[in-house]
Design a protein around this motif. Structure first.
Motif, PDB file in Angstrom:
ATOM      1  N   VAL A  15      55.631  34.230  40.995  1.00 41.71           N
ATOM      2  CA  VAL A  15      56.175  35.200  41.869  1.00 41.71           C
ATOM      3  C   VAL A  15      57.173  36.035  41.626  1.00 41.71           C
ATOM      4  CG1 VAL A  15      56.242  35.515  44.546  1.00 41.71           C
ATOM      5  CG2 VAL A  15      54.666  34.147  43.984  1.00 41.71           C
ATOM      6  N   GLU A  72      55.679  49.133  43.993  1.00 41.11           N
ATOM      7  CA  GLU A  72      54.535  47.822  43.023  1.00 41.11           C
ATOM      8  C   GLU A  72      53.958  48.332  41.508  1.00 41.11           C
ATOM      9  OE1 GLU A  72      54.901  47.881  46.361  1.00 41.11           O
ATOM     10  OE2 GLU A  72      55.353  46.045  47.306  1.00 41.11           O
ATOM     11  N   ARG A 109      46.046  44.436  47.385  1.00 44.35           N
ATOM     12  CA  ARG A 109      46.412  45.700  48.360  1.00 44.35           C
ATOM     13  C   ARG A 109      45.204  45.286  49.334  1.00 44.35           C
ATOM     14  NH1 ARG A 109      47.646  47.140  42.674  1.00 44.35           N
ATOM     15  NH2 ARG A 109      50.257  48.098  43.424  1.00 44.35           N
ATOM     16  N   TYR A 133      49.988  43.626  50.293  1.00 45.05           N
ATOM     17  CA  TYR A 133      48.852  42.476  51.382  1.00 45.05           C
ATOM     18  C   TYR A 133      51.105  41.983  51.614  1.00 45.05           C
ATOM     19  CZ  TYR A 133      45.610  39.823  53.914  1.00 45.05           C
ATOM     20  OH  TYR A 133      45.361  39.351  55.065  1.00 45.05           O
ATOM     21  N   PHE A 134      50.898  41.506  50.544  1.00 45.03           N
ATOM     22  CA  PHE A 134      52.493  40.739  50.999  1.00 45.03           C
ATOM     23  C   PHE A 134      53.500  41.613  49.924  1.00 45.03           C
ATOM     24  CE2 PHE A 134      49.001  37.294  49.105  1.00 45.03           C
ATOM     25  CZ  PHE A 134      48.438  37.474  50.657  1.00 45.03           C
ATOM     26  N   TYR A 152      56.388  41.595  47.288  1.00 44.36           N
ATOM     27  CA  TYR A 152      55.980  40.141  46.433  1.00 44.36           C
ATOM     28  C   TYR A 152      55.274  40.873  45.503  1.00 44.36           C
ATOM     29  CZ  TYR A 152      59.137  37.520  49.390  1.00 44.36           C
ATOM     30  OH  TYR A 152      60.052  37.314  49.258  1.00 44.36           O
ATOM     31  N   THR A 187      41.971  40.804  57.996  1.00 42.16           N
ATOM     32  CA  THR A 187      42.394  39.227  58.074  1.00 42.16           C
ATOM     33  C   THR A 187      41.294  38.693  57.357  1.00 42.16           C
ATOM     34  OG1 THR A 187      42.432  38.615  60.123  1.00 42.16           O
ATOM     35  CG2 THR A 187      44.430  39.562  58.686  1.00 42.16           C
TER      36      THR A 187
END
Length: 189
Positions: free
Chosen positions: A30, A38, A56, A74-75, A78, A162
């Motif tokens: 990570v 990104e 994503r 999505y994160f 990171y 989710t």
């Protein structure tokens, strides 16, 4: 051995996201990314020979009383980078444009558990977005395969991004809504 020499399988948008083979020593790690950078970080890592992946998803944004859908990480902040700590010059990842730093434990990058990133890649659709639905569509008949309602058949009412699903189960001349994880459902033809 450079990442470019490792056999890779393409996935995601335009085959840009690559799956590293763990049996050759290449592991996913990570990296912290600067906000909104990104794509730039992915591009510069690719130029250095590193495989990278940013999960994503689509999210709804409210601005000036308008709702719009945007594609975002999505994160947020990171991304995942694949490399072999023993064979590659991994410290150059920290100096890559858009990258804050690798997540480390002591002085070594901390690898992601086996299968986690591979699962995200498998859940990525051709549009490059994570898809937790498993091909299920609202209105279709489904069988519940796990939990207290196992083996019951119902109608899928809705899915959310989710991975949660609402299933309407026929019970005593009515339909009862039940919220479940979508992975516990199987479509019926």
């Amino acid at each position: 051995m450079a990442v470019s020499e490792v056999p890779m399988t393409a996935a995601g948008v335009n085959g840009e996201h690559e799956k590293a083979r763990a049996d050759l020593g290449v592991r996913w790690h990570v990296a912290g990314v600067l906000q909104g950078k990104e794509s730039i970080a992915e591009q510069h890592l690719r130029l250095q020979g590193f495989a990278s992946f940013v999960p994503r998803g689509e999210r709804t944004v409210r601005h000036a009383r308008r709702l719009s859908k945007r594609i975002s990480a999505y994160f947020p902040g990171y991304m995942f980078v694949a490399f072999d700590v023993t064979q590659q010059r991994w410290r150059s990842v920290n100096g890559t444009i858009g990258i804050r730093s690798l997540i480390t434990q002591g002085d070594r990058p901390l690898p992601v558990p086996f299968g986690l990133v591979e699962r995200f890649i498998a859940l990525t659709g051709k549009d490059g977005l994570l898809d937790f639905s498993g091909g299920l569509l609202p209105g279709s008949s489904v069988r519940i395969v796990s939990g207290p309602f196992a083996e019951l058949i119902g109608r899928l009412d809705r899915l959310d991004p989710t991975g949660r699903a609402r299933v309407l189960i026929s019970f005593m001349n009515g339909e009862i809504p039940v919220d479940l994880e979508s992975r516990g459902l199987v479509g019926i033809a």
